[in-house]
Design a protein around this motif. Structure first.
Motif, PDB file in Angstrom:
ATOM      1  N   LEU A  57       0.856  -1.145   0.000  1.00 42.75           N
ATOM      2  CA  LEU A  57      -0.033   0.012   0.149  1.00 42.75           C
ATOM      3  C   LEU A  57       0.774   1.389   0.053  1.00 42.75           C
ATOM      4  CD1 LEU A  57      -2.867  -0.801   2.646  1.00 42.75           C
ATOM      5  CD2 LEU A  57      -2.814  -1.169  -0.088  1.00 42.75           C
ATOM      6  N   GLY A  58       0.250   2.373  -0.531  1.00 42.60           N
ATOM      7  CA  GLY A  58       0.973   3.745  -0.602  1.00 42.60           C
ATOM      8  C   GLY A  58       0.895   4.221   0.691  1.00 42.60           C
ATOM      9  N   VAL A  59       1.964   4.811   1.391  1.00 47.23           N
ATOM     10  CA  VAL A  59       1.809   5.386   2.849  1.00 47.23           C
ATOM     11  C   VAL A  59       2.704   6.652   2.680  1.00 47.23           C
ATOM     12  CG1 VAL A  59       1.383   2.940   3.965  1.00 47.23           C
ATOM     13  CG2 VAL A  59       3.490   4.165   3.817  1.00 47.23           C
ATOM     14  N   ARG A  60       2.340   7.572   3.855  1.00 50.66           N
ATOM     15  CA  ARG A  60       3.232   8.524   4.213  1.00 50.66           C
ATOM     16  C   ARG A  60       3.353   8.522   5.811  1.00 50.66           C
ATOM     17  NH1 ARG A  60       1.537  13.988   5.620  1.00 50.66           N
ATOM     18  NH2 ARG A  60      -0.411  13.398   4.919  1.00 50.66           N
ATOM     19  N   ILE A  61       4.686   8.564   6.009  1.00 51.38           N
ATOM     20  CA  ILE A  61       4.729   8.402   7.670  1.00 51.38           C
ATOM     21  C   ILE A  61       5.805   9.637   7.880  1.00 51.38           C
ATOM     22  CG2 ILE A  61       6.198   6.740   9.241  1.00 51.38           C
ATOM     23  CD1 ILE A  61       6.078   4.830   6.954  1.00 51.38           C
ATOM     24  N   HIS A  62       5.288   9.991   9.141  1.00 47.99           N
ATOM     25  CA  HIS A  62       6.033  10.981  10.003  1.00 47.99           C
ATOM     26  C   HIS A  62       5.889  11.064  11.418  1.00 47.99           C
ATOM     27  CE1 HIS A  62       2.889  14.000  10.512  1.00 47.99           C
ATOM     28  NE2 HIS A  62       2.234  13.385   9.623  1.00 47.99           N
ATOM     29  N   GLY A  63       6.676  11.777  12.122  1.00 47.10           N
ATOM     30  CA  GLY A  63       6.369  12.179  13.590  1.00 47.10           C
ATOM     31  C   GLY A  63       7.227  10.840  14.365  1.00 47.10           C
ATOM     32  N   ALA A  64       6.858  11.046  15.504  1.00 48.30           N
ATOM     33  CA  ALA A  64       7.439   9.933  16.512  1.00 48.30           C
ATOM     34  C   ALA A  64       6.639   9.964  17.886  1.00 48.30           C
ATOM     35  CB  ALA A  64       8.958  10.451  16.952  1.00 48.30           C
ATOM     36  N   GLY A  65       6.720   8.957  18.680  1.00 45.90           N
ATOM     37  CA  GLY A  65       6.218   8.867  19.908  1.00 45.90           C
ATOM     38  C   GLY A  65       5.696   7.295  20.059  1.00 45.90           C
ATOM     39  N   ASP A  66       5.155   7.142  20.974  1.00 46.00           N
ATOM     40  CA  ASP A  66       4.799   5.649  21.658  1.00 46.00           C
ATOM     41  C   ASP A  66       3.358   5.594  21.210  1.00 46.00           C
ATOM     42  OD1 ASP A  66       3.637   7.270  23.618  1.00 46.00           O
ATOM     43  OD2 ASP A  66       4.536   6.325  25.292  1.00 46.00           O
ATOM     44  N   VAL A  67       2.643   6.161  20.559  1.00 47.79           N
ATOM     45  CA  VAL A  67       1.235   6.096  20.070  1.00 47.79           C
ATOM     46  C   VAL A  67       1.191   6.251  18.666  1.00 47.79           C
ATOM     47  CG1 VAL A  67      -1.046   6.974  20.101  1.00 47.79           C
ATOM     48  CG2 VAL A  67       0.242   7.094  22.190  1.00 47.79           C
ATOM     49  N   VAL A  68       0.304   5.625  17.964  1.00 54.02           N
ATOM     50  CA  VAL A  68       0.103   5.612  16.515  1.00 54.02           C
ATOM     51  C   VAL A  68      -1.014   6.188  15.842  1.00 54.02           C
ATOM     52  CG1 VAL A  68       0.263   4.385  14.219  1.00 54.02           C
ATOM     53  CG2 VAL A  68       1.519   3.381  16.302  1.00 54.02           C
ATOM     54  N   VAL A  69      -0.933   7.147  15.238  1.00 55.38           N
ATOM     55  CA  VAL A  69      -2.171   7.694  14.424  1.00 55.38           C
ATOM     56  C   VAL A  69      -2.272   7.218  13.021  1.00 55.38           C
ATOM     57  CG1 VAL A  69      -3.436  10.003  13.867  1.00 55.38           C
ATOM     58  CG2 VAL A  69      -2.313   9.729  15.958  1.00 55.38           C
ATOM     59  N   VAL A  70      -3.301   6.582  12.569  1.00 50.35           N
ATOM     60  CA  VAL A  70      -3.385   6.065  11.374  1.00 50.35           C
ATOM     61  C   VAL A  70      -4.618   6.840  10.472  1.00 50.35           C
ATOM     62  CG1 VAL A  70      -4.220   3.982   9.897  1.00 50.35           C
ATOM     63  CG2 VAL A  70      -3.088   3.546  12.123  1.00 50.35           C
ATOM     64  N   LEU A  71      -4.093   7.378   9.464  1.00 50.49           N
ATOM     65  CA  LEU A  71      -5.096   8.218   8.766  1.00 50.49           C
ATOM     66  C   LEU A  71      -5.350   7.576   7.477  1.00 50.49           C
ATOM     67  CD1 LEU A  71      -2.974  11.701   9.114  1.00 50.49           C
ATOM     68  CD2 LEU A  71      -5.009  11.094  10.619  1.00 50.49           C
ATOM     69  N   LEU A  72      -6.708   7.335   7.395  1.00 50.55           N
ATOM     70  CA  LEU A  72      -7.418   6.572   6.244  1.00 50.55           C
ATOM     71  C   LEU A  72      -8.165   7.405   5.363  1.00 50.55           C
ATOM     72  CD1 LEU A  72      -8.611   3.489   8.057  1.00 50.55           C
ATOM     73  CD2 LEU A  72      -6.488   3.686   6.673  1.00 50.55           C
ATOM     74  N   SER A  73      -7.643   7.636   4.002  1.00 51.61           N
ATOM     75  CA  SER A  73      -8.443   8.212   3.015  1.00 51.61           C
ATOM     76  C   SER A  73      -9.795   7.602   2.593  1.00 51.61           C
ATOM     77  CB  SER A  73      -7.533   8.651   1.947  1.00 51.61           C
ATOM     78  OG  SER A  73      -6.852   7.806   1.282  1.00 51.61           O
ATOM     79  N   GLY A  74     -10.474   8.492   1.927  1.00 47.72           N
ATOM     80  CA  GLY A  74     -11.673   8.032   1.519  1.00 47.72           C
ATOM     81  C   GLY A  74     -11.845   7.682   0.030  1.00 47.72           C
ATOM     82  N   GLY A  79     -13.056   6.026   4.247  1.00 48.96           N
ATOM     83  CA  GLY A  79     -12.143   5.457   5.184  1.00 48.96           C
ATOM     84  C   GLY A  79     -12.545   5.573   6.514  1.00 48.96           C
ATOM     85  N   ALA A  80     -13.447   6.368   6.889  1.00 48.90           N
ATOM     86  CA  ALA A  80     -13.955   6.477   8.279  1.00 48.90           C
ATOM     87  C   ALA A  80     -14.634   4.965   8.623  1.00 48.90           C
ATOM     88  CB  ALA A  80     -15.096   7.567   8.377  1.00 48.90           C
ATOM     89  N   SER A  81     -15.454   4.725   7.557  1.00 48.78           N
ATOM     90  CA  SER A  81     -16.127   3.270   7.700  1.00 48.78           C
ATOM     91  C   SER A  81     -15.104   2.038   7.836  1.00 48.78           C
ATOM     92  CB  SER A  81     -16.879   2.715   6.307  1.00 48.78           C
ATOM     93  OG  SER A  81     -17.564   1.700   6.250  1.00 48.78           O
ATOM     94  N   LEU A  82     -13.742   2.266   7.087  1.00 52.79           N
ATOM     95  CA  LEU A  82     -12.689   1.386   7.273  1.00 52.79           C
ATOM     96  C   LEU A  82     -11.869   1.558   8.823  1.00 52.79           C
ATOM     97  CD1 LEU A  82     -10.626  -0.788   6.287  1.00 52.79           C
ATOM     98  CD2 LEU A  82      -9.580   1.122   4.973  1.00 52.79           C
ATOM     99  N   ALA A  83     -12.037   2.806   9.154  1.00 56.91           N
ATOM    100  CA  ALA A  83     -11.424   2.933  10.422  1.00 56.91           C
ATOM    101  C   ALA A  83     -12.005   2.228  11.513  1.00 56.91           C
ATOM    102  CB  ALA A  83     -11.496   4.370  10.794  1.00 56.91           C
TER     103      ALA A  83
END
Length: 315
Positions: free
Chosen positions: A45-62, A135-139
């Protein structure tokens, strides 16, 4: 003769000037800028990754979109978490995913997202799953299958209990959108776009002056199989309701955020779900069905508040 030439030039320039005027004054265009991060292929899958931390935020497009929807206003999330913006199977940089050679249902979409997290070795970290429209339904479905998920933020989620209800809401978007959502004509148009991708992108930009150019061009970055399988399995299918029930049993916080004049929503549906499930909260923001574009600061702030809430619980 000179006057007629001036009139002809003016007539020829008028559409360009109108497009430029609409584009320059569009709030969605003015607020958008490219998001930071590394773009690459992960687990097909095509992804874009940035940031750091011990929590993951997954952004899913529509549907008919890409991770570029989540522009620079969402960069702030990377100050608090590891951000992974994903193009679902069949769209954007995932347009040619090998998964399209197999049967594609909602579970296949979920599997693909979870495979990305596993490949990045982020699958055991607490996760906030954020999505827009399809993407919200997928989330919701991803969070129901992903044990570390601690919250879902769903923008403009298509929450339909039947295919008939889904088709009825699509008709509320207008005759043109309804005509091209599904059916033989929609398939022929989509196939033409595949055969004439460069021209299709130019046309998409031309007819969407109020969208950022790259966002408009990404609306045609899919094939018919990718589009219709996503539409049927994540928009017209009611599997989100079972996912919501699972999230309720696990007490995973769900925030349903809709535009206050979004024609896609069933009136009162989000409020009904919020009254049924104690873990669900319904919000409305001014806008239509493109909240992450029309109010990126407001949408990013909701995710930031969720991250802060989660940090407070852990401390």
């Amino acid at each position: 003769m000179r006057a007629s030439r001036i009139a002809l030039a003016t007539a020829l320039l008028a559409p360009t000037l109108a497009w430029a005027g609409a584009h320059a004054t569009s709030p969605e265009v003015r607020q958008w800028r490219p998001g930071v991060g590394e773009r690459r292929q992960v687990a097909d899958l095509g992804v874009r990754i940035h940031g750091a931390g011990d929590v993951v935020v997954v952004l899913l497009s529509g549907l008919a979109s890409s991770e570029r929807l989540w522009g620079g206003a969402y960069d702030v999330l990377g100050q608090h978490a590891r951000v992974v913006a994903i193009d679902p199977i069949g769209f954007g940089a995932s347009m040619e995913s090998a998964a399209l050679a197999r049967e594609i249902d909602a579970d296949a979409h979920v599997d693909a997202v979870l495979a990305v997290l596993t490949a990045l070795d982020l699958h055991e970290l607490p996760a906030m799953i954020v999505g827009h429209s399809m993407g919200a339904s997928l989330a919701l479905r991803v969070a129901a299958r992903h044990a570390p998920a601690s919250m879902v933020v769903a923008y403009d989620a298509p929450l339909y209990f039947s295919t008939e209800e889904a088709d009825e809401r699509v008709r509320h978007m207008g005759w043109f959108e309804s005509l091209l959502a599904q059916g033989p004509l929609a398939e022929r148009v989509c196939e033409w776009m595949c055969d004439n991708r460069r021209v299709a992108k130019a046309l998409a930009v031309a007819i969407s002056p109020r969208l950022p150019v790259v966002v408009a061009s990404d609306t045609v970055q899919h094939t018919w199989r990718g589009y219709i399988t996503g539409f049927n399995s994540l928009v017209r299918d009611a599997g989100w309701s079972e996912a919501l029930r699972v999230l309720s049993t696990r007490n995973v916080t769900v925030r349903l955020v809709d535009g206050d004049h979004d024609p896609v929503q069933v009136p009162g549906r989000a409020d009904e779900l919020a009254s049924t499930y104690s873990n669900v909260t319904a919000f409305r923001l001014p806008g239509g069905h493109r909240l992450p574009l029309s109010d990126p600061v407001g949408c990013a702030s909701i995710v930031l508040a969720a991250l802060s809430e989660y940090a407070d619980k852990r401390s």
